[in-house]
Design an enzyme around this catalytic site. Structure first.
Site, short mmCIF file in Angstrom:
data_model
loop_
_atom_site.label_atom_id
_atom_site.label_comp_id
_atom_site.label_asym_id
_atom_site.label_seq_id
_atom_site.Cartn_x
_atom_site.Cartn_y
_atom_site.Cartn_z
N ARG A 152 0.84 -1.19 0.00
CA ARG A 152 0.00 0.00 0.00
C ARG A 152 0.88 1.25 0.00
O ARG A 152 1.95 1.26 0.61
CB ARG A 152 -0.93 0.03 1.23
CG ARG A 152 -2.08 -0.97 1.15
CD ARG A 152 -3.09 -0.56 0.08
NE ARG A 152 -4.26 -1.44 0.04
CZ ARG A 152 -4.40 -2.47 -0.77
NH1 ARG A 152 -3.39 -2.81 -1.59
NH2 ARG A 152 -5.51 -3.18 -0.77
N HIS A 190 -0.25 0.20 -10.05
CA HIS A 190 -0.95 -0.73 -9.15
C HIS A 190 -1.42 -1.97 -9.94
O HIS A 190 -2.60 -2.31 -9.96
CB HIS A 190 -2.15 -0.05 -8.48
CG HIS A 190 -2.55 -0.72 -7.19
ND1 HIS A 190 -3.05 -0.03 -6.12
CD2 HIS A 190 -2.51 -2.04 -6.80
CE1 HIS A 190 -3.32 -0.87 -5.13
NE2 HIS A 190 -3.00 -2.10 -5.51
#
Length: 306
Positions: free
Chosen positions: A221, A269
């Protein structure tokens, strides 16, 4: 059995068709405000209104491995949160991390730059024992990554909250072993869940403990990483580079220093994407098991955050 689907920015129809095929007889629909309470929900970043209206729902099945966004909501009382165990993501993550480690170790980025500049030149081979890789987080994804790296004969260290035993991996566990783990590693791979304890864990103090010429790979993250601290350690030369797949703000804002930094490789991502067919099969199997009163894997402890 009633199943509701509430997944932000996700095309619903393929999921509904797949769930209907896997769970014949179930009533499956896209959640709308005011809808009756369902038995189970398939979710990704649902709004708080969903939580408030679905009081009494039995379980929420998250379509990604990370549940930090879901746990930021006030959950219906008694609702279980269930994450995907793998569903095809572990092998993708292993591919991504191994590629990043090998690209750095073999200096393929330097070869690419040289060839673009018209230079035919060799670089002195480097020794694997000089590039110990530390994997933070040894869950399903982290264990697969650590095992894959060991196959390439890198020294592999692993750090986790609780003790783990993985063949070919030197294991460290607990806060008391964290600094020793960092000092034993030159390449650091972050696969930790995002919790209050792990937010900002990739900060200057911790990253400075890596061996000189360290390299950072963040595939967990964006909030794990303190952006300014990474940039400072790159600029002073303690870190040689970084591969980043996750960011504090996504998409990465225009003008952010990560876009054009010569020692940062950034991807949008994409290190491990949810595979719909595998995810549907896993979710459907767990719903059937829960309906029978059988135990399932992947139930999240909200107190720990994973």
């Amino acid at each position: 059995m009633k199943i509701t689907f509430c997944c932000t920015d996700t095309k619903a129809e393929p999921w509904l068709q797949g769930l209907a095929a896997a769970l014949p007889g179930a009533q499956i629909s896209v959640w709308q405000p005011g809808a009756p309470v369902a038995d189970y929900a398939v979710v990704w970043a649902p709004p708080q209104q969903f939580m408030e209206e679905q009081q009494g729902i039995k379980a929420l099945f998250n379509i990604g491995a990370g549940v930090d966004a879901l746990l930021q909501r006030r959950l219906p009382p008694g609702a279980r949160v269930v994450r995907l165990d793998d569903a095809g993501m572990a092998v993708q993550m292993a591919e991504y991390v191994c590629h990043a480690v090998i690209r750095h170790f073999r200096e393929f980025d330097q070869y690419e730059a040289g060839m673009r500049a018209g230079q035919w030149a060799y670089r002195k081979p480097r020794l694997r024992q000089d590039f110990p890789v530390g994997v933070m987080g040894l869950g399903v994804l982290g264990e697969r990554v650590a095992k894959a790296l060991a196959q390439f004969e890198f020294p592999v260290n692993g750090w986790s909250r609780s003790p783990k035993v993985i063949a070919g991996v030197r294991a460290f566990n607990g806060a008391e072993k964290f600094n020793e783990f960092l000092a034993a590693s030159r390449v650091l791979v972050n696969l930790l869940p995002l919790t209050p304890d792990t937010q900002d864990i990739l900060n200057r103090d911790n990253l400075a403990r890596l061996q000189p010429g360290g390299y950072v790979i963040n595939v967990a993250r964006g909030a794990h990483l303190v952006d300014a601290d990474l940039l400072a350690l790159l600029d002073c030369g303690h870190l040689a580079g970084a591969t980043l797949d996750v960011f504090r703000t996504e998409p990465l804002p225009a003008g952010h220093p990560f876009w054009n930094h010569p020692r940062i490789t950034a991807t949008p991502h994409t290190s491990a994407r949810t595979l719909r067919e595998e995810s549907i099969a896993q979710i459907a199997g767990k719903i059937v098991a829960l309906a029978r009163g059988e135990p399932i894997a992947g139930i999240v402890d909200p107190g720990r955050g994973y």
